[in-house]
Structure formats: C-alpha cells, structure tokens
Design a protein around this motif. Structure first.
Motif, PDB file in Angstrom:
ATOM      1  N   UNK A  66       0.852  -1.125   0.053  1.00 44.96           N
ATOM      2  CA  UNK A  66       0.068  -0.032  -0.043  1.00 44.96           C
ATOM      3  C   UNK A  66       0.894   1.292  -0.015  1.00 44.96           C
ATOM      4  N   UNK A  67       0.198   2.371   0.124  1.00 40.37           N
ATOM      5  CA  UNK A  67       0.954   3.735   0.221  1.00 40.37           C
ATOM      6  C   UNK A  67       1.425   4.124  -1.259  1.00 40.37           C
ATOM      7  N   UNK A  68       1.133   3.175  -2.331  1.00 44.70           N
ATOM      8  CA  UNK A  68       1.615   3.635  -3.653  1.00 44.70           C
ATOM      9  C   UNK A  68       0.298   3.656  -4.557  1.00 44.70           C
ATOM     10  N   UNK A  69       0.911   4.400  -5.445  1.00 44.07           N
ATOM     11  CA  UNK A  69      -0.324   4.679  -6.719  1.00 44.07           C
ATOM     12  C   UNK A  69       0.160   5.880  -7.689  1.00 44.07           C
ATOM     13  N   UNK A  70      -0.696   5.910  -8.569  1.00 47.05           N
ATOM     14  CA  UNK A  70      -0.175   7.030  -9.631  1.00 47.05           C
ATOM     15  C   UNK A  70       0.180   8.507  -8.856  1.00 47.05           C
ATOM     16  N   UNK A  71      -0.633   8.981  -8.260  1.00 52.29           N
ATOM     17  CA  UNK A  71      -0.485  10.130  -7.495  1.00 52.29           C
ATOM     18  C   UNK A  71       0.587  10.361  -6.524  1.00 52.29           C
ATOM     19  N   UNK A  72       0.310   9.247  -5.707  1.00 52.64           N
ATOM     20  CA  UNK A  72       1.417   9.032  -4.598  1.00 52.64           C
ATOM     21  C   UNK A  72       2.604   8.834  -4.917  1.00 52.64           C
ATOM     22  N   UNK A  73       2.955   8.118  -6.114  1.00 49.43           N
ATOM     23  CA  UNK A  73       4.182   7.943  -6.461  1.00 49.43           C
ATOM     24  C   UNK A  73       5.103   9.072  -6.966  1.00 49.43           C
ATOM     25  N   UNK A  74       4.072  10.195  -7.410  1.00 47.05           N
ATOM     26  CA  UNK A  74       4.805  11.528  -7.838  1.00 47.05           C
ATOM     27  C   UNK A  74       5.406  12.061  -6.657  1.00 47.05           C
ATOM     28  N   UNK A  75       4.709  12.193  -5.666  1.00 50.67           N
ATOM     29  CA  UNK A  75       5.160  12.551  -4.208  1.00 50.67           C
ATOM     30  C   UNK A  75       6.254  11.868  -3.831  1.00 50.67           C
ATOM     31  N   UNK A  76       6.388  10.609  -3.831  1.00 50.42           N
ATOM     32  CA  UNK A  76       7.558   9.671  -3.374  1.00 50.42           C
ATOM     33  C   UNK A  76       8.492   9.856  -3.933  1.00 50.42           C
ATOM     34  N   UNK A  77       8.463   9.955  -5.580  1.00 55.46           N
ATOM     35  CA  UNK A  77       9.585  10.361  -6.298  1.00 55.46           C
ATOM     36  C   UNK A  77      10.544  11.577  -6.275  1.00 55.46           C
ATOM     37  N   UNK A  78       9.552  12.769  -6.064  1.00 57.03           N
ATOM     38  CA  UNK A  78      10.098  13.914  -5.707  1.00 57.03           C
ATOM     39  C   UNK A  78      11.038  13.892  -4.313  1.00 57.03           C
ATOM     40  N   UNK A  79      10.382  13.156  -3.130  1.00 54.97           N
ATOM     41  CA  UNK A  79      10.969  13.090  -2.072  1.00 54.97           C
ATOM     42  C   UNK A  79      12.575  12.213  -2.196  1.00 54.97           C
ATOM     43  N   UNK A  80      12.477  11.134  -2.777  1.00 60.93           N
ATOM     44  CA  UNK A  80      13.282  10.403  -3.029  1.00 60.93           C
ATOM     45  C   UNK A  80      14.450  10.608  -3.659  1.00 60.93           C
ATOM     46  N   UNK A  81      14.142  11.217  -4.870  1.00 58.62           N
ATOM     47  CA  UNK A  81      15.033  11.902  -5.754  1.00 58.62           C
ATOM     48  C   UNK A  81      15.955  12.895  -5.272  1.00 58.62           C
ATOM     49  N   UNK A  82      15.338  13.842  -4.569  1.00 61.17           N
ATOM     50  CA  UNK A  82      15.880  14.798  -3.580  1.00 61.17           C
ATOM     51  C   UNK A  82      16.929  14.332  -2.675  1.00 61.17           C
ATOM     52  N   UNK A  83      16.558  13.394  -1.764  1.00 62.38           N
ATOM     53  CA  UNK A  83      17.431  12.712  -1.133  1.00 62.38           C
ATOM     54  C   UNK A  83      18.516  12.092  -1.635  1.00 62.38           C
ATOM     55  N   UNK A  84      18.407  11.227  -2.741  1.00 65.00           N
ATOM     56  CA  UNK A  84      19.478  10.726  -3.444  1.00 65.00           C
ATOM     57  C   UNK A  84      20.466  11.715  -4.024  1.00 65.00           C
ATOM     58  N   UNK A  85      19.970  12.828  -4.848  1.00 66.39           N
ATOM     59  CA  UNK A  85      20.797  13.819  -5.126  1.00 66.39           C
ATOM     60  C   UNK A  85      21.552  14.572  -4.200  1.00 66.39           C
ATOM     61  N   UNK A  86      20.769  14.873  -2.966  1.00 70.36           N
ATOM     62  CA  UNK A  86      21.620  15.504  -2.040  1.00 70.36           C
ATOM     63  C   UNK A  86      22.379  14.763  -1.241  1.00 70.36           C
ATOM     64  N   UNK A  87      22.446  13.513  -1.017  1.00 70.38           N
ATOM     65  CA  UNK A  87      23.139  12.740  -0.223  1.00 70.38           C
ATOM     66  C   UNK A  87      24.255  11.938  -0.942  1.00 70.38           C
ATOM     67  N   UNK A  88      24.087  11.430  -2.452  1.00 73.59           N
ATOM     68  CA  UNK A  88      24.542  10.592  -3.116  1.00 73.59           C
ATOM     69  C   UNK A  88      25.408  11.571  -4.256  1.00 73.59           C
ATOM     70  N   UNK A  89      24.787  12.525  -4.736  1.00 74.31           N
ATOM     71  CA  UNK A  89      25.359  13.318  -5.719  1.00 74.31           C
ATOM     72  C   UNK A  89      24.822  12.862  -7.172  1.00 74.31           C
ATOM     73  N   UNK A  90      23.583  12.098  -7.240  1.00 77.29           N
ATOM     74  CA  UNK A  90      23.274  11.442  -8.299  1.00 77.29           C
ATOM     75  C   UNK A  90      22.278  12.416  -9.005  1.00 77.29           C
ATOM     76  N   UNK A  91      22.344  12.975  -9.993  1.00 83.18           N
ATOM     77  CA  UNK A  91      21.325  13.912 -10.524  1.00 83.18           C
ATOM     78  C   UNK A  91      19.910  13.069 -10.865  1.00 83.18           C
ATOM     79  N   UNK A  92      18.871  13.634 -10.868  1.00 83.49           N
ATOM     80  CA  UNK A  92      17.445  13.027 -10.980  1.00 83.49           C
ATOM     81  C   UNK A  92      17.365  12.523 -12.548  1.00 83.49           C
ATOM     82  N   UNK A  93      18.123  13.086 -13.252  1.00 82.73           N
ATOM     83  CA  UNK A  93      17.956  12.287 -14.664  1.00 82.73           C
ATOM     84  C   UNK A  93      18.931  11.459 -14.965  1.00 82.73           C
ATOM     85  N   UNK A  94      19.529  10.758 -13.919  1.00 81.81           N
ATOM     86  CA  UNK A  94      20.633   9.691 -13.893  1.00 81.81           C
ATOM     87  C   UNK A  94      20.186   8.396 -13.080  1.00 81.81           C
TER      88      UNK A  94
END
Length: 119
Positions: A66-94
């Motif tokens: 649960x807690x996943x779905x079309x609209x929810x995943x957009x929010x999760x993606x934003x948060x997780x991509x920001x975390x990975x870019x900030x902490x690991x230096x991986x750009x969101x288009x990579x």
C-alpha cells in the motif's frame, strides 16, 4: 514492509556512512509507515552505464504494501530523488525508481506473512 533499494555505480567510499540511517525516517514519513518497518539498502560499486556514460547513476526500487499509486508515487519520487541527489550526488536524470505495491500475502515477516498478521 517498505524497502527502498538503490543500486549505484557510486563507490562505497563516496556513500555517507549514515546514509541509510538518514533515509529511513524520510521513507517512513513519505509513506506514512512506522520507521521500525522501513528498510533502506544501497549497493555501491555496481558496474553501470546510464545513457552511455558512467557518470554517477542508479536504479532503485521502492516496495511497499500500500501507500503507492499514480498520484502518491509522484510525491514519493520527488522526495526520494531529492534525497539521493543531496546525499549521493546522483542527478535526478541519472536514476530510475520502480514502484512495487505488494499484496500482504507476498511479504513475509516473523515466520509468516503480513496477510496472516493483519488478519
């Protein structure tokens, strides 16, 4: 229950020692799940090319009951991509993230499944 797994070509030496500890509360808050059930894992040093280069990149999977779905995943993606870019230096288009919503009967815990635990 939730598991955020990242495979990356970033070397282990460049992964902050506390990355997984920082990521668990972020994941728990995003999904509205208790921290005690959240898992974050990272597999560094993977021979990997994204778009024909070996610049820092990753593939990730977010599994949850649960807690996943079309609209929810957009929010999760934003948060997780920001975390990975900030902490690991991986750009969101990579990086790609796949979202996997598992039924309770497909996730085992404490010698049984969450289907049995939840009733």
């Amino acid at each position: 229950m939730p598991h955020f797994r990242i495979e990356t070509n970033v070397p282990r030496s460049k992964i902050p020692a506390d990355f997984v500890l920082k990521a668990v509360p972020v994941l728990a808050k995003a999904l509205g799940k208790p921290e005690q059930y959240c898992v974050v894992s990272i597999i560094p040093d993977v021979p990997m090319s994204f778009g024909g280069t070996t610049d820092p990149c990753a593939v990730a999977n977010l599994m949850s009951i649960g807690a996943l779905g079309v609209e929810q995943n957009k929010k999760h993606a934003k948060i997780l991509f920001e975390l990975v870019e900030q902490e690991l230096g991986i750009k969101n288009d990579r990086m790609y993230i796949t979202f996997q919503d598992e039924p309770t009967g497909n996730v085992g815990f404490k010698g049984t499944t969450f289907h049995a635990i939840f009733g």
